[in-house]
Design a protein around this motif. Structure first.
Motif, short mmCIF file in Angstrom:
data_model
loop_
_atom_site.label_atom_id
_atom_site.label_comp_id
_atom_site.label_asym_id
_atom_site.label_seq_id
_atom_site.Cartn_x
_atom_site.Cartn_y
_atom_site.Cartn_z
N ALA A 14 39.72 42.62 71.32
CA ALA A 14 40.35 42.26 70.05
C ALA A 14 41.74 42.87 69.98
CB ALA A 14 39.51 42.78 68.89
N THR A 15 42.67 42.10 69.45
CA THR A 15 44.04 42.59 69.28
C THR A 15 44.15 43.28 67.92
OG1 THR A 15 44.77 40.57 68.19
CG2 THR A 15 44.94 40.63 70.61
N ASP A 16 45.28 43.96 67.72
CA ASP A 16 45.55 44.54 66.40
C ASP A 16 45.56 43.44 65.34
OD1 ASP A 16 45.83 47.08 67.52
OD2 ASP A 16 48.01 46.95 67.64
N PHE A 17 46.10 42.27 65.69
CA PHE A 17 46.10 41.15 64.75
C PHE A 17 44.68 40.75 64.38
CE2 PHE A 17 45.49 36.67 63.95
CZ PHE A 17 46.31 36.46 62.86
N ASP A 18 43.80 40.63 65.37
CA ASP A 18 42.41 40.23 65.12
C ASP A 18 41.74 41.20 64.15
OD1 ASP A 18 42.70 38.11 66.99
OD2 ASP A 18 42.01 39.40 68.63
N ARG A 19 41.97 42.49 64.36
CA ARG A 19 41.38 43.50 63.47
C ARG A 19 41.99 43.40 62.07
NH1 ARG A 19 41.26 45.92 68.49
NH2 ARG A 19 43.37 46.75 68.36
N TRP A 20 43.31 43.17 62.00
CA TRP A 20 43.96 43.02 60.70
C TRP A 20 43.40 41.82 59.95
CZ3 TRP A 20 46.90 38.70 59.27
CH2 TRP A 20 47.44 38.78 57.98
N LEU A 21 43.29 40.69 60.64
CA LEU A 21 42.79 39.48 60.00
C LEU A 21 41.38 39.68 59.46
CD1 LEU A 21 43.21 36.49 59.27
CD2 LEU A 21 42.20 35.93 61.48
N SER A 22 40.53 40.27 60.26
CA SER A 22 39.15 40.51 59.85
C SER A 22 39.09 41.43 58.62
CB SER A 22 38.35 41.12 61.01
OG SER A 22 37.02 41.31 60.63
N ALA A 23 39.86 42.50 58.64
CA ALA A 23 39.87 43.45 57.53
C ALA A 23 40.46 42.81 56.27
CB ALA A 23 40.65 44.70 57.89
N GLU A 59 37.73 33.59 61.83
CA GLU A 59 37.33 33.20 63.17
C GLU A 59 38.51 32.97 64.10
OE1 GLU A 59 36.34 31.28 60.44
OE2 GLU A 59 34.44 32.31 60.15
N VAL A 60 39.69 32.72 63.57
CA VAL A 60 40.85 32.46 64.42
C VAL A 60 41.24 33.73 65.17
CG1 VAL A 60 42.60 32.94 62.67
CG2 VAL A 60 43.12 31.35 64.48
N ILE A 61 41.69 33.58 66.40
CA ILE A 61 42.11 34.74 67.19
C ILE A 61 43.62 34.65 67.47
CG2 ILE A 61 39.85 35.09 68.24
CD1 ILE A 61 40.96 33.69 70.78
N TRP A 62 44.17 35.77 67.89
CA TRP A 62 45.62 35.84 68.10
C TRP A 62 46.12 34.75 69.05
CZ3 TRP A 62 49.84 36.95 65.93
CH2 TRP A 62 51.03 36.98 66.66
N ALA A 63 45.40 34.48 70.13
CA ALA A 63 45.86 33.48 71.10
C ALA A 63 46.05 32.12 70.44
CB ALA A 63 44.87 33.38 72.26
N GLU A 64 45.20 31.77 69.49
CA GLU A 64 45.33 30.50 68.79
C GLU A 64 46.55 30.50 67.87
OE1 GLU A 64 40.60 29.36 68.61
OE2 GLU A 64 41.42 30.71 67.09
N VAL A 65 46.78 31.61 67.20
CA VAL A 65 47.93 31.73 66.31
C VAL A 65 49.23 31.67 67.13
CG1 VAL A 65 49.12 33.26 64.67
CG2 VAL A 65 46.64 33.00 64.56
N ALA A 122 54.28 39.50 70.39
CA ALA A 122 53.75 38.24 70.93
C ALA A 122 52.37 38.40 71.58
CB ALA A 122 54.74 37.64 71.92
N LYS A 123 51.93 39.63 71.76
CA LYS A 123 50.59 39.88 72.32
C LYS A 123 49.60 40.33 71.24
CE LYS A 123 52.18 40.95 76.95
NZ LYS A 123 52.18 41.92 78.04
N GLY A 124 50.03 40.29 69.99
CA GLY A 124 49.13 40.66 68.89
C GLY A 124 49.02 42.14 68.64
N ARG A 125 49.97 42.92 69.20
CA ARG A 125 49.97 44.37 68.99
C ARG A 125 50.85 44.72 67.80
NH1 ARG A 125 51.72 45.50 75.11
NH2 ARG A 125 53.39 44.24 74.25
N ARG A 126 50.44 45.70 67.04
CA ARG A 126 51.17 46.11 65.84
C ARG A 126 52.54 46.68 66.19
NH1 ARG A 126 49.75 46.22 60.74
NH2 ARG A 126 47.55 45.92 61.12
N LEU A 127 53.54 46.30 65.39
CA LEU A 127 54.90 46.79 65.53
C LEU A 127 55.38 47.38 64.20
CD1 LEU A 127 56.72 43.81 67.33
CD2 LEU A 127 56.01 45.98 68.35
N LYS A 128 56.48 48.08 64.27
CA LYS A 128 57.13 48.61 63.08
C LYS A 128 58.63 48.57 63.31
CE LYS A 128 57.45 52.66 60.16
NZ LYS A 128 57.05 54.05 59.95
N VAL A 129 59.38 48.17 62.28
CA VAL A 129 60.83 48.21 62.34
C VAL A 129 61.25 49.61 61.94
CG1 VAL A 129 62.98 47.29 61.39
CG2 VAL A 129 61.02 45.77 61.75
N GLU A 130 62.10 50.20 62.77
CA GLU A 130 62.59 51.56 62.46
C GLU A 130 64.05 51.51 62.13
OE1 GLU A 130 61.52 54.32 65.49
OE2 GLU A 130 59.39 53.87 65.29
N GLU A 131 64.42 52.31 61.16
CA GLU A 131 65.81 52.39 60.75
C GLU A 131 66.61 53.19 61.78
OE1 GLU A 131 68.29 53.20 56.67
OE2 GLU A 131 66.25 53.96 56.84
#
Length: 135
Positions: A14-23, A59-65, A122-131
């Motif tokens: 599961a990607t970070d996106f998949d976990r986020w979507l489920s939660a 049910e959707v997974i990161w690869a589909e998105v 693009a791989k579904g891993r969490r990012l953050k913009v830093e100043e």
């Protein structure tokens, strides 16, 4: 007597996106996701395109998105998702479009607004913009 083969269940990580979507679905039920695709050209994050999606299950997974976003016609490096709900769940289309336009304006004025959503590469891993601090 013939033997039936049981198909091996393939497991995927599961990607970070998949976990986020489920939660997020677990917390809110159906919702609307305002989405902003970006290109990352360090030290900049450049908004490319935006859309909204009504999420009615997890049910959707990161690869589909990611495959869906490939149809945007632009190379992208990240996608920021902003979960939105109305009293009854997903937003009406007109309300979603209005909120998306307002979000685009806020991001144009300040890229750190992306951190108010959930930002993935693009791989579904969490990012953050830093100043970046001035020299």
């Amino acid at each position: 007597m013939a033997k039936m083969k049981t198909a091996k269940k393939t497991t995927r990580k599961a990607t970070d996106f998949d976990r986020w979507l489920s939660a997020t679905y677990g917390d809110n039920g159906s919702f609307t996701a305002l989405v902003v695709l970006v290109r990352i050209e360090e030290p900049q994050v450049l908004p490319l395109a935006s859309t909204f999606l009504n999420i009615v299950g997890d049910e959707v997974i990161w690869a589909e998105v990611a495959a869906l976003f490939a149809g945007a016609g632009q190379a992208w490096d990240g996608a920021a998702f902003f979960a939105q709900t109305d009293a009854d769940g997903p937003l009406e289309n007109g309300e979603a479009r209005g909120r998306l336009r307002a979000l685009e304006g806020r991001i144009d004025a300040d890229r750190l607004v992306i951190n108010q959503g959930d930002f993935f590469d693009a791989k579904g891993r969490r990012l953050k913009v830093e100043e970046i601090s001035p020299n």
